[in-house]
Design a protein around this motif. Structure first.
Motif, PDB file in Angstrom:
ATOM      1  N   GLY A  57     -24.843   1.296  -0.541  1.00  0.00           N
ATOM      2  CA  GLY A  57     -23.813   2.226  -0.084  1.00  0.00           C
ATOM      3  C   GLY A  57     -22.853   1.505   0.838  1.00  0.00           C
ATOM      4  N   TYR A  58     -21.827   2.245   1.281  1.00  0.00           N
ATOM      5  CA  TYR A  58     -20.818   1.652   2.159  1.00  0.00           C
ATOM      6  C   TYR A  58     -20.519   2.572   3.326  1.00  0.00           C
ATOM      7  N   LEU A 102     -12.454   6.577  -3.838  1.00  0.00           N
ATOM      8  CA  LEU A 102     -13.545   6.799  -4.794  1.00  0.00           C
ATOM      9  C   LEU A 102     -13.024   7.312  -6.134  1.00  0.00           C
ATOM     10  N   THR A 103     -11.962   8.100  -6.090  1.00  0.00           N
ATOM     11  CA  THR A 103     -11.391   8.622  -7.332  1.00  0.00           C
ATOM     12  C   THR A 103     -10.705   7.505  -8.120  1.00  0.00           C
ATOM     13  N   ASN A 104      -9.970   6.657  -7.394  1.00  0.00           N
ATOM     14  CA  ASN A 104      -9.226   5.586  -8.073  1.00  0.00           C
ATOM     15  C   ASN A 104     -10.116   4.432  -8.525  1.00  0.00           C
ATOM     16  N   HIS A 105     -11.310   4.337  -7.962  1.00  0.00           N
ATOM     17  CA  HIS A 105     -12.187   3.191  -8.290  1.00  0.00           C
ATOM     18  C   HIS A 105     -13.582   3.668  -8.647  1.00  0.00           C
ATOM     19  N   PRO A 106     -13.723   4.264  -9.833  1.00  0.00           N
ATOM     20  CA  PRO A 106     -15.033   4.796 -10.236  1.00  0.00           C
ATOM     21  C   PRO A 106     -16.108   3.709 -10.318  1.00  0.00           C
ATOM     22  N   GLU A 107     -15.675   2.432 -10.398  1.00  0.00           N
ATOM     23  CA  GLU A 107     -16.686   1.360 -10.439  1.00  0.00           C
ATOM     24  C   GLU A 107     -17.459   1.245  -9.117  1.00  0.00           C
ATOM     25  N   ILE A 108     -16.900   1.779  -8.046  1.00  0.00           N
ATOM     26  CA  ILE A 108     -17.653   1.828  -6.781  1.00  0.00           C
ATOM     27  C   ILE A 108     -18.531   3.080  -6.841  1.00  0.00           C
ATOM     28  N   ILE A 266     -14.408  -5.806  -2.249  1.00  0.00           N
ATOM     29  CA  ILE A 266     -15.457  -4.911  -2.750  1.00  0.00           C
ATOM     30  C   ILE A 266     -15.370  -4.815  -4.281  1.00  0.00           C
ATOM     31  N   LEU A 267     -14.131  -4.695  -4.767  1.00  0.00           N
ATOM     32  CA  LEU A 267     -13.958  -4.574  -6.221  1.00  0.00           C
ATOM     33  C   LEU A 267     -14.444  -5.822  -6.933  1.00  0.00           C
ATOM     34  N   ASN A 272     -18.554  -8.563 -10.400  1.00  0.00           N
ATOM     35  CA  ASN A 272     -19.499  -9.651 -10.635  1.00  0.00           C
ATOM     36  C   ASN A 272     -20.965  -9.212 -10.608  1.00  0.00           C
ATOM     37  N   ARG A 273     -21.190  -7.910 -10.528  1.00  0.00           N
ATOM     38  CA  ARG A 273     -22.578  -7.446 -10.441  1.00  0.00           C
ATOM     39  C   ARG A 273     -23.311  -7.557 -11.752  1.00  0.00           C
TER      40      ARG A 273
END
Ligand code: C2E
Ligand code: MG
Ligand code: MG
Ligand code: MG
Length: 273
Positions: A57-58, A102-108, A266-267, A272-273
């Motif tokens: 989490g962040y 969070l809306t703009n970056h669903p990968e997070i 973060i992105l 790279n995960r």
């Protein structure tokens, strides 16, 4: 004599006081302007599960990129903002920025915690404003953790009702900086908290002070007995990490793993995960 000295001192400090007051007012005007022009943005610091050392989490932390003064850290403006009426605008701004992120970056795809001034809990529009924001963004409410920063006593009935309402809506509630400042043991029983964040001042000397370690152990035991989730903040060294791990702590935050990072960093972590 004492009275005269006192008066003299008062006179002597007056101009300084006036100057401080003026610079505070200037700062607040600047701050209001900064909010309107999006000079304030969020950085994210990962929370790490100690057993597999992965990010779980962040925490969102505010930064102010001032056009003339450069990057201003929260310690330089949050206390002043909290003493003015502007804390509510700041909290709503931060909340909205986090929902947009969070809306703009669903990968997070992890939970994010947001710091809210305890003052906002005393504001009677707080719940309705958060509901309005939640309705505007498609973010699962259970992913949002609200960290109550303890610089004012959570004393009014309204504040406690608001905490219960937040909990019922589905937010995760966290008491920040536990053990420092105004936070008291009574809160642990009285407030509907899910998570307790142990203040970093209890971590900084555990590797060389037996009494510091004893206090941390005691705090952890109380939180564990009350079935609260625990986050230990301010972990900076491997020695601290090993000690904390040996005490059964599962989640930590600190420079040992990660500093707060810009969104771009973060992105790329997630890519790279
Ligand atoms: P906090 O909520 O307790 O946040 C943790 C602070 O500790 C952050 O400082 C973080 O950068 C720092 N930190 C994390 N790990 C370590 C470590 O290992 N060592 C050390 N020395 N420091 C560490 P930051 O970002 O400067 O924020 C300071 C405080 O300002 C926060 O404390 C919080 O009370 C307040 N704050 C920050 N962002 C916001 C916000 O968006 N809204 C409100 N209302 N308050 C905020
Ligand atoms: Mg916090
Ligand atoms: Mg805090
Ligand atoms: Mg804290």
């Amino acid at each position: 004599v004492a009275k005269e000295e006192h008066r003299g001192a008062g006179k002597c400090f007056e101009p300084q006081f006036e100057q401080d007051k003026r610079s505070r007012l200037d700062m607040l005007a600047d701050f209001r302007n900064g909010l309107a022009h999006h000079e304030l943005f969020l950085v994210l610091q990962p929370k790490v599960a100690v057993h597999h050392q992965r990010i779980i989490g962040y925490e969102a932390l505010i930064r102010w990129q001032h056009p003339q003064k450069g990057l201003i850290p929260p310690v330089a403006f949050i206390p002043i903002v909290e003493h003015s009426g502007l804390y509510f605008e700041l909290d709503l701004y931060v909340f909205k920025q986090a929902l947009m992120l969070l809306t703009n970056h669903p990968e997070i795809d992890l939970p994010v915690s947001i710091n809210i001034s305890a003052n906002s809990l005393h504001h009677h529009d707080f719940i309705s404003e958060l509901k309005t924001l939640m309705a505007q963004y498609d973010v699962d409410i259970a992913r949002i953790e609200i960290e109550i920063t303890e610089n004012a006593l959570i004393r009014s009935d309204m504040a406690i009702l608001h905490l219960r309402a937040l909990k019922e809506l589905g937010f995760v509630l966290c008491l920040d900086d536990f053990g420092a400042g105004y936070s008291s043991l009574a809160y642990l029983a009285k407030l509907p908290l899910d998570v307790i964040k142990i203040d970093r001042s209890f971590v900084s000397s555990i590797d060389h002070s037996d009494s510091a370690l004893a206090i941390l152990k005691g705090m952890l035991q109380i939180c564990q007995q009350l079935n609260k989730r625990i986050v230990v903040e301010g972990v900076e060294t491997v020695e601290q990490l090993d000690l904390i791990k040996s005490l059964g702590v599962e989640v930590v935050q600190g420079f040992y793993f990660y500093k707060p990072m810009h969104l771009e960093q973060i992105l790329s972590l997630h890519k790279n995960r």
